[in-house]
Every structure is written in C-alpha cells, then in structure tokens.
Design a protein around this motif. Structure first.
Motif, PDB file in Angstrom:
ATOM      1  N   SER A  18       0.848  -1.418   0.044  1.00 20.13           N
ATOM      2  CA  SER A  18       0.138   0.056  -0.024  1.00 20.13           C
ATOM      3  C   SER A  18       0.822   1.091   0.119  1.00 20.13           C
ATOM      4  O   SER A  18       0.671   2.098  -0.660  1.00 20.13           O
ATOM      5  N   SER A  19       1.889   1.320   0.712  1.00 20.93           N
ATOM      6  CA  SER A  19       2.807   2.430   0.725  1.00 20.93           C
ATOM      7  C   SER A  19       3.523   2.605  -0.262  1.00 20.93           C
ATOM      8  O   SER A  19       3.941   3.961  -0.784  1.00 20.93           O
ATOM      9  N   LYS A  20       3.806   1.805  -1.214  1.00 23.77           N
ATOM     10  CA  LYS A  20       4.440   2.139  -2.466  1.00 23.77           C
ATOM     11  C   LYS A  20       3.416   2.717  -3.378  1.00 23.77           C
ATOM     12  O   LYS A  20       3.907   3.553  -4.049  1.00 23.77           O
ATOM     13  N   THR A  21       2.464   2.098  -3.432  1.00 24.34           N
ATOM     14  CA  THR A  21       1.495   2.871  -4.221  1.00 24.34           C
ATOM     15  C   THR A  21       0.791   4.009  -3.827  1.00 24.34           C
ATOM     16  O   THR A  21       0.413   5.010  -4.802  1.00 24.34           O
ATOM     17  N   ASP A  22       0.538   4.506  -2.512  1.00 22.50           N
ATOM     18  CA  ASP A  22      -0.050   5.593  -2.161  1.00 22.50           C
ATOM     19  C   ASP A  22       1.011   6.178  -0.956  1.00 22.50           C
ATOM     20  O   ASP A  22       0.632   5.786   0.268  1.00 22.50           O
ATOM     21  N   PRO A  23       2.141   6.665  -1.341  1.00 22.19           N
ATOM     22  CA  PRO A  23       3.024   7.073  -0.298  1.00 22.19           C
ATOM     23  C   PRO A  23       2.777   8.287   0.463  1.00 22.19           C
ATOM     24  O   PRO A  23       3.758   8.633   1.161  1.00 22.19           O
ATOM     25  N   GLU A  24       1.554   8.968   0.028  1.00 24.76           N
ATOM     26  CA  GLU A  24       1.434  10.163   0.670  1.00 24.76           C
ATOM     27  C   GLU A  24       0.364   9.973   1.791  1.00 24.76           C
ATOM     28  O   GLU A  24      -0.450  10.891   2.391  1.00 24.76           O
ATOM     29  N   ASN A  25      -0.078   8.852   2.462  1.00 24.94           N
ATOM     30  CA  ASN A  25      -1.023   8.510   3.214  1.00 24.94           C
ATOM     31  C   ASN A  25      -0.397   8.267   4.567  1.00 24.94           C
ATOM     32  O   ASN A  25       0.030   7.230   4.873  1.00 24.94           O
ATOM     33  N   PRO A  26      -0.618   9.138   5.605  1.00 27.38           N
ATOM     34  CA  PRO A  26       0.071   9.136   6.963  1.00 27.38           C
ATOM     35  C   PRO A  26      -0.345   7.900   7.575  1.00 27.38           C
ATOM     36  O   PRO A  26       0.504   7.377   8.302  1.00 27.38           O
ATOM     37  N   THR A  27      -1.749   7.508   7.469  1.00 24.11           N
ATOM     38  CA  THR A  27      -2.209   6.271   8.034  1.00 24.11           C
ATOM     39  C   THR A  27      -1.290   5.132   7.789  1.00 24.11           C
ATOM     40  O   THR A  27      -1.396   3.952   8.771  1.00 24.11           O
ATOM     41  N   THR A  28      -0.880   4.864   6.744  1.00 21.74           N
ATOM     42  CA  THR A  28      -0.156   3.757   6.505  1.00 21.74           C
ATOM     43  C   THR A  28       1.217   3.389   7.222  1.00 21.74           C
ATOM     44  O   THR A  28       1.286   2.493   7.581  1.00 21.74           O
ATOM     45  N   PHE A  29       1.795   4.731   7.325  1.00 21.32           N
ATOM     46  CA  PHE A  29       3.026   4.824   8.195  1.00 21.32           C
ATOM     47  C   PHE A  29       2.839   4.494   9.719  1.00 21.32           C
ATOM     48  O   PHE A  29       3.437   3.736  10.411  1.00 21.32           O
ATOM     49  N   PHE A  30       1.633   4.974  10.046  1.00 19.50           N
ATOM     50  CA  PHE A  30       1.047   4.490  11.351  1.00 19.50           C
ATOM     51  C   PHE A  30       0.906   3.212  11.685  1.00 19.50           C
ATOM     52  O   PHE A  30       1.467   2.445  12.662  1.00 19.50           O
ATOM     53  N   GLN A  31       0.354   2.449  10.709  1.00 20.41           N
ATOM     54  CA  GLN A  31       0.010   1.074  10.972  1.00 20.41           C
ATOM     55  C   GLN A  31       1.273   0.266  10.699  1.00 20.41           C
ATOM     56  O   GLN A  31       1.291  -0.831  11.244  1.00 20.41           O
ATOM     57  N   LEU A  32       2.234   0.657   9.667  1.00 15.94           N
ATOM     58  CA  LEU A  32       3.523   0.102   9.584  1.00 15.94           C
ATOM     59  C   LEU A  32       4.200   0.170  11.047  1.00 15.94           C
ATOM     60  O   LEU A  32       4.909  -0.924  11.195  1.00 15.94           O
ATOM     61  N   ALA A  33       4.240   1.206  11.799  1.00 15.49           N
ATOM     62  CA  ALA A  33       4.953   1.310  12.912  1.00 15.49           C
ATOM     63  C   ALA A  33       4.316   0.306  13.850  1.00 15.49           C
ATOM     64  O   ALA A  33       5.085  -0.490  14.542  1.00 15.49           O
ATOM     65  N   ILE A  34       2.940   0.126  13.844  1.00 16.16           N
ATOM     66  CA  ILE A  34       2.296  -1.040  14.889  1.00 16.16           C
ATOM     67  C   ILE A  34       2.917  -2.272  14.259  1.00 16.16           C
ATOM     68  O   ILE A  34       3.350  -3.016  15.183  1.00 16.16           O
ATOM     69  N   ALA A  35       2.734  -2.744  13.075  1.00 20.09           N
ATOM     70  CA  ALA A  35       2.976  -3.929  12.500  1.00 20.09           C
ATOM     71  C   ALA A  35       4.658  -4.242  12.936  1.00 20.09           C
ATOM     72  O   ALA A  35       4.939  -5.212  13.235  1.00 20.09           O
ATOM     73  N   HIS A  36       5.454  -3.142  12.663  1.00 19.12           N
ATOM     74  CA  HIS A  36       7.047  -3.578  12.834  1.00 19.12           C
ATOM     75  C   HIS A  36       7.085  -3.604  14.533  1.00 19.12           C
ATOM     76  O   HIS A  36       7.823  -4.598  14.818  1.00 19.12           O
ATOM     77  N   GLY A  37       6.297  -2.853  15.207  1.00 19.98           N
ATOM     78  CA  GLY A  37       6.460  -3.075  16.455  1.00 19.98           C
ATOM     79  C   GLY A  37       6.031  -4.415  17.095  1.00 19.98           C
ATOM     80  O   GLY A  37       6.836  -4.955  18.015  1.00 19.98           O
ATOM     81  N   ARG A  38       5.084  -4.908  16.404  1.00 24.61           N
ATOM     82  CA  ARG A  38       4.534  -6.280  16.771  1.00 24.61           C
ATOM     83  C   ARG A  38       5.534  -7.291  16.317  1.00 24.61           C
ATOM     84  O   ARG A  38       5.793  -8.400  17.288  1.00 24.61           O
ATOM     85  N   LEU A  39       6.392  -7.005  15.392  1.00 25.37           N
ATOM     86  CA  LEU A  39       7.366  -8.133  15.213  1.00 25.37           C
ATOM     87  C   LEU A  39       8.712  -7.751  15.600  1.00 25.37           C
ATOM     88  O   LEU A  39       9.874  -8.458  15.439  1.00 25.37           O
ATOM     89  N   ASN A  40       8.806  -6.885  16.648  1.00 27.82           N
ATOM     90  CA  ASN A  40      10.334  -6.500  17.343  1.00 27.82           C
ATOM     91  C   ASN A  40      11.130  -6.057  16.127  1.00 27.82           C
ATOM     92  O   ASN A  40      12.358  -6.015  16.530  1.00 27.82           O
ATOM     93  N   ASN A  41      10.476  -5.231  15.071  1.00 24.19           N
ATOM     94  CA  ASN A  41      11.649  -4.470  14.296  1.00 24.19           C
ATOM     95  C   ASN A  41      11.596  -2.998  14.764  1.00 24.19           C
ATOM     96  O   ASN A  41      11.117  -2.233  14.238  1.00 24.19           O
TER      97      ASN A  41
END
Length: 484
Positions: free
Chosen positions: A411-434
C-alpha cells in the motif's frame, strides 16, 4: 464531519493515539479545509479525468486529486499538478458530465500554468505542508480504523476563500482549453456548459449565497457565449453518459450524502420506502453513524444481493464490522473487496488495520524474542482463512502482523502520501520487534503530517538500529536533514 461511531478497544486505542498526535498542532487550526479520502470516489474521479489529462498532454500518474469536504460547489488547482474538488461539486451535480466539465476546465488552468494570485505560498505547496495541519489522520478520523472515508483537516493558510482568484482572461482560456481537451478525448462539453449556465444565475445573489466557484471563477455573458459556441461545434456534443457511469456516479453521491450529512437528513433524503441501491447505501452509512450496526449490516447485505461484485460495498461492510469492534469478522469483507479491486492501496490498508486489531490467542504468546528482528512479510492472506473469524482468532500474533505488514508495504508503495499507512506500519513492525523499522515508520508518519521535530527525533532513534549507509539509514538521515 464526524465518522466515528460505536467502537470498542481498538477504536479507543486509535482515538487516544489520534488525540496525542494532533494535540501539538490543534492551536494552529482555524478555518481551513478538510480533505476526504475514499477509494471509490477517487477512482471514479480518476476514471473521469484520465482521458482529459492525456488530451492535455499531462501524465495521469503525475496528477494528484484531493477531495475537499465542503457542501458548496468549488474546484481549484495548485502548482505541482494538484487538483482539489469539493464534495459539494459531486453531490450537487445532476450528471457525471457536469463534473467532467469542471475537471476539464480545471485541467485548462493546470495545463495553462495559471498560478494562485496573491497566494504565493500555495504555488510551492507540498503535501506535507497540507498535512501539517492534520486534525484527523486517515482512517482514524473515520471511526478509528476505516481506510475508506477519512478526514484530513487543513490549516487556515490554505483556506479555500483565498485559494484562487483567477482573472477573467484566464477563465476564458481555461474554458476553451477544457473544451478542446474534451473534444480530443471524444467527450461532450455539454456538462461544462450546463453547469456554468447554472452559475450565471448565481451572479445576482449576494456573495454569502454564492458558491465559492462563482466567486473565484467569474462567469460573464461573453465568456458563456464563447464557451457555448465552442462546445456546440464539437462532434461529440450530443454524447450522453452511459447507464453504467450514471449508476457509478449515483452510488458515489449516495455514499457522500451518507457520510457528510447528519443521519436525520440522510433518512429524510432516502426514506425506507426507497429500496434503490443508492438509498440502501446511504442508509447503511447513516445507521452506522448512529451506532445501529445491525440495521446497517442488514442494508449492506440486501445491497450485496445486487452489488455482489462491487468492492466498495464489501469495503463498507468491513468498515462497519471493524468499527463496531468485530475486527476478525471485518477481515473477510475487506479481503473480498481487495480481490475485486486488486492493488487498491486504501483497501490494502483497511485489511491490514483489521488484521492488526484482531484479539487472538497469539497475543503475548509466541512472538519474536526481544532483540530478534523479523524483517520479512508473510504471504497474502488465504481466502480459506479470511472468511473464518474463528480461524483468524487462532493465528499467532506474529503471523498476523507479518501478513498485515505485507499489505501495508504494498500500500505504501502505491499511495506514499497516506500518513495512516506509516502509522499502521509502525504498529506492525513493533509487533514483530523490528524496532528500527517501527521508529522509521513513525518518523515517516510525523514527516507526512508536517510535524518535523517529532519526525527528526524518531529518525535519529531509528538510525541507531541500522547499518551506516544502508537504505534505511539513509532514509532516516534524509528525514533528519529535512527543513521545517
């Protein structure tokens, strides 16, 4: 416009996060503009616009379209090939051709290089500058999770009343250019002529009663006469909207009425006696806003009997389930929507948010050990699982996060201007200990909304987790060095 309805733990979490992120910028908010994100409306506008942009010599992928939440008719462009359309333009137009006519006219301004008069800052406006005044970020404003309709509120420095003040000469030139592009695209200019004729009748009204379009786009008798002569001469003048386009347009209108209007207004506009697809669509949204989610789902299920292949009706079902605290049940509809509209970034985001909100037996279970980064995303979700909430609830939290991460990265590659995508990416990476990627995604989120002090702080933290000179390290460095 307030889309948040009944919500449970996930909604409460996102709302708290929203308030925390917006508290530092709320003092700067004033009479600005509100941007609305909706995949269905945006895709319709792009379908209308693409032939016109190509006829004008513009690269469609380079043009950015923004929906402004405002019931009045207006449209404007800024430098950087950015076009803004009021929701009121769509809801008050009688035909798709009228909206297409305005798009053609604004394309004439865009291709002609007509700049914003008396507003030099707007000519250099970038998306982070728009988003720096964010009050509601993406899906969170639409009920703590919906990736369909969402509000981003802008600051007073881009208030619509001062955005455009075109000269009459520029207006005439944009008319003629728009009519030319429509003819090149094999489309009728009758819609432009019809809508502008309606505006002529507004000139006798006081400025408080006029739509903003008439104030910033003055329409004279001579200008209208020239446009009429040009449009009537087109071999495509008698071309009409197809039934398919009219249906698409009315569905979008119904959705906007449902989200923008108060539920009581929606119910009066679309009473229970009206069993059309459009009425069901609007009422489903109104019921959801009232927290009457079973009534909402009943309307959606009835609609799906006729619109089974409409990805946006499935998206709405996912939204209603998600925002009523039924994340596992929302995954199936979101997954179905994405299968019908493959590659749509807002649907990918919606599915990922639903996955990340699932409370399952894997919570606190066999996730990654501290300090163990997991960088890879899992394969896309299997249809055999997506429609079975009981199976989703048994998946390990790590596996769910990896699946969600894959959708978010795409999603972030296609729509790189959506702040919510980065917010959710932070959650996903946090869950994975990245941790490094979680910090970098958080930095990109803050960068996207223009909160550069916070962005630089998280970028500096992220950089310590990456090898010097790596792409991630360099990205963090870019954020740290960005002005603002």
């Amino acid at each position: 416009m307030h889309f948040r309805t009944a919500g449970k733990k996930a909604s409460a979490f996102f709302l708290a996060a929203l308030l925390a992120f917006s508290s530092g910028i709320q003092p700067a908010l004033a009479a600005g503009i509100s941007l609305v994100r909706d995949a269905e409306t945006e895709n319709m506008i792009r379908e209308f616009s693409t032939p016109i942009w190509r006829a004008a010599g513009l690269l469609p992928s380079s043009v950015r379209v923004y929906l402004v939440q405002d019931n009045r008719i207006n449209a404007f462009v800024t430098a950087g090939q950015r076009m803004f359309l009021n929701t009121g333009l769509i809801t008050q137009a009688d035909t798709p051709l009228e909206v297409i006519g305005v798009i053609a006219h604004e394309t004439g301004h865009m291709a002609g290089g007509h700049l914003v008069r008396g507003q030099e800052a707007m000519s250099k406006m970038s998306l982070p500058m728009i988003a720096s005044m964010v009050l509601g970020i993406g899906a969170m404003a639409a009920g703590a999770g919906d990736a369909g309709m969402a509000i981003i509120a802008g600051g007073s420095h881009i208030a619509q009343r001062s955005v455009l003040a075109y000269s009459r000469q520029q207006e005439g030139a944009a008319d003629q250019a728009g009519a030319t592009y429509l003819q090149r695209a094999g489309m009728s200019g009758k819609g432009m002529l019809d809508l502008f004729s309606k505006f002529r009748d507004q000139e006798a009204l006081s400025t408080t009663q006029q739509d903003p379009f008439i104030q910033s786009h003055p329409i004279s008798e001579d200008r209208l006469a020239s446009l009429e002569e040009r449009v009537n001469a087109s071999p495509y003048f008698d071309q009409t909207d197809t039934p398919e386009r009219i249906h698409q347009f009315k569905m979008v209108q119904a959705k906007l009425f449902g989200f923008v209007d108060e539920p009581s207004v929606t119910m009066r506009r679309f009473p229970q006696s009206d069993q059309s697809d459009y009425a069901r669509y609007a009422r489903a949204i109104a019921y959801h806003k009232l927290g009457q989610n079973e009534q909402s789902l009943a309307e959606i299920d009835a609609l799906l009997k006729k619109e089974a292949d409409n990805p946006y009706v499935w998206e709405l079902k996912g939204q209603v389930l998600f925002e009523s605290g039924r994340a596992a049940e929302a995954v199936g509809p979101y997954h179905r929507a994405l299968s019908l509209k493959q590659g749509e970034p807002q649907l990918q985001l919606g599915l990922a948010q639903a996955l990340l909100a699932i409370e399952n037996s894997g919570l606190g279970g066999s996730g990654a050990a501290a300090g163990t980064p997991i960088a890879s995303a899992a394969a896309p979700l299997s249809p055999s699982i997506s429609d079975k909430p009981q199976l989703l609830a048994k998946l390990d939290q790590t596996e769910i996060a990896r699946i969600a991460l894959g959708y978010l990265q795409t999603s972030s590659k296609t729509d790189p201007e959506n702040p919510t995508t980065f917010f959710q990416l932070a959650i996903a990476h946090g869950r994975l200990n990245n941790i490094g990627m979680a910090e970098l995604s958080t930095a990109e989120y803050y960068e996207a909304i223009g909160a550069m002090r916070d962005a630089r702080g998280h970028a500096a933290t992220a950089q310590r987790h990456f090898k010097e000179g790596s792409p991630e390290w360099l990205r963090a460095q870019d954020i740290m060095q960005e002005e603002g």
